[in-house]
Design an enzyme around this catalytic site. Structure first.
Site, PDB file in Angstrom:
ATOM      1  N   LYS A  13       5.795  -0.198  34.492  1.00 12.20           N
ATOM      2  CA  LYS A  13       5.240   1.015  33.867  1.00 12.20           C
ATOM      3  C   LYS A  13       5.497   1.042  32.359  1.00 12.20           C
ATOM      4  O   LYS A  13       4.592   1.323  31.583  1.00 12.20           O
ATOM      5  CB  LYS A  13       5.855   2.287  34.490  1.00 12.20           C
ATOM      6  N   ARG A  85       7.743  12.520  39.453  1.00 10.42           N
ATOM      7  CA  ARG A  85       8.395  11.641  40.421  1.00 10.42           C
ATOM      8  C   ARG A  85       8.641  12.350  41.748  1.00 10.42           C
ATOM      9  O   ARG A  85       9.198  11.744  42.655  1.00 10.42           O
ATOM     10  CB  ARG A  85       9.749  11.214  39.862  1.00 10.42           C
ATOM     11  N   ARG A 119      16.397  -7.690  34.057  1.00 10.84           N
ATOM     12  CA  ARG A 119      15.761  -7.084  32.870  1.00 10.84           C
ATOM     13  C   ARG A 119      16.774  -6.918  31.738  1.00 10.84           C
ATOM     14  O   ARG A 119      17.931  -6.566  31.954  1.00 10.84           O
ATOM     15  CB  ARG A 119      15.211  -5.712  33.275  1.00 10.84           C
ATOM     16  N   ARG A 150      20.351  -2.374  30.885  1.00  9.72           N
ATOM     17  CA  ARG A 150      20.434  -0.930  31.114  1.00  9.72           C
ATOM     18  C   ARG A 150      21.530  -0.638  32.131  1.00  9.72           C
ATOM     19  O   ARG A 150      21.674  -1.366  33.109  1.00  9.72           O
ATOM     20  CB  ARG A 150      19.085  -0.437  31.664  1.00  9.72           C
ATOM     21  N   ARG A 161      17.788   3.505  43.410  1.00 12.73           N
ATOM     22  CA  ARG A 161      16.531   3.904  42.748  1.00 12.73           C
ATOM     23  C   ARG A 161      15.316   3.536  43.598  1.00 12.73           C
ATOM     24  O   ARG A 161      14.333   4.276  43.655  1.00 12.73           O
ATOM     25  CB  ARG A 161      16.435   3.250  41.361  1.00 12.73           C
TER      26      ARG A 161
END
Ligand code: AMP
Length: 204
Positions: A13, A85, A119, A150, A161
């Site tokens: 996204k 969400r 990531r 992160r 998540r």
């Protein structure tokens, strides 16, 4: 133009949002980015949000809805990334504005754990990359800045998540399908190919 970008964590996204925002001149509104900024600056909202974000849980609807309403007050062309969400959030959006299109980045969930735990984000320019593309380098390929992971991209938090996505966010696919706004895009491909499809849909 008012667009919602839907998709599981790791579906791409953020990457697509940057491209869409530049190509179609819409404001990129990422609730994840807004919350991380508040956490970094230790605002009242940031202090409340941190305990949820750290655990990979959703920040309560009323906090996120108020944050977005305030952010879009004077903006009439935007792209929501990571918002709404929950069904509650989607209903709140319907109360204050009319969404034109919802793009769902559809991806096989088995790819997501590896995408997220690998990531890395540049601490200076915020460019996003993946360890498999770095060949051992530890600097950002765009600006030479320091690459960071992160805090919520560790395995345990990613698992939470992804569970939260399935239970609380995936029902939005049906919600927007019923409103005839949903377009599904295969997001398991190169980012440039995914963007080509999005571009042709938004040009219509
Ligand atoms: P993201 O950067 O979109 O992956 O979001 C990171 C984290 O911020 C999420 O795991 C949630 O804890 C929180 N968050 C972001 N957007 C929302 C939202 N719309 N509603 C509730 N929590 C959110």
């Amino acid at each position: 133009m008012k667009i919602v970008l839907l998709g599981a964590p790791g579906a791409g996204k953020g990457t697509q949002a940057v491209k869409i925002s530049a190509r179609f001149n819409v404001a990129h509104i990422s609730t994840g980015d807004l919350l991380r900024k508040n956490i970094k600056e230790s605002t009242e909202l940031g202090k409340k949000a941190k305990e949820y974000v750290d655990k990979g849980l959703l920040v309560p609807d009323e906090l996120v809805i108020a944050l977005v309403r305030e952010t879009v007050k004077e903006i009439d062309s935007f792209l929501f990334d990571g918002f709404p969400r929950t069904i509650e959030q989607a209903k709140a959006v319907d109360d204050f504005t009319e969404i034109d299109k919802v793009i769902n980045l559809d991806i096989n969930e088995s790819l997501l754990m590896e995408r997220l735990t690998g990531r890395r984000v540049c601490g200076d320019c915020a460019a996003v990359t993946h360890i498999t593309l770095l060949n051992g380098a530890d600097k950002c390929g765009v600006c030479g800045g320091r690459l960071l992971q992160r805090a919520d991209d560790n395995q345990a938090t990613v698992k939470s998540r992804l569970d939260v996505y399935v239970k609380q966010t995936a029902p939005l696919i049906e919600y927007y399908k019923k409103q005839n706004k949903l377009v599904n895009i295969d997001a398991g491909r190169e980012a440039a190919d995914v963007f080509k499809d999005i571009e042709s849909i938004l040009k219509q």
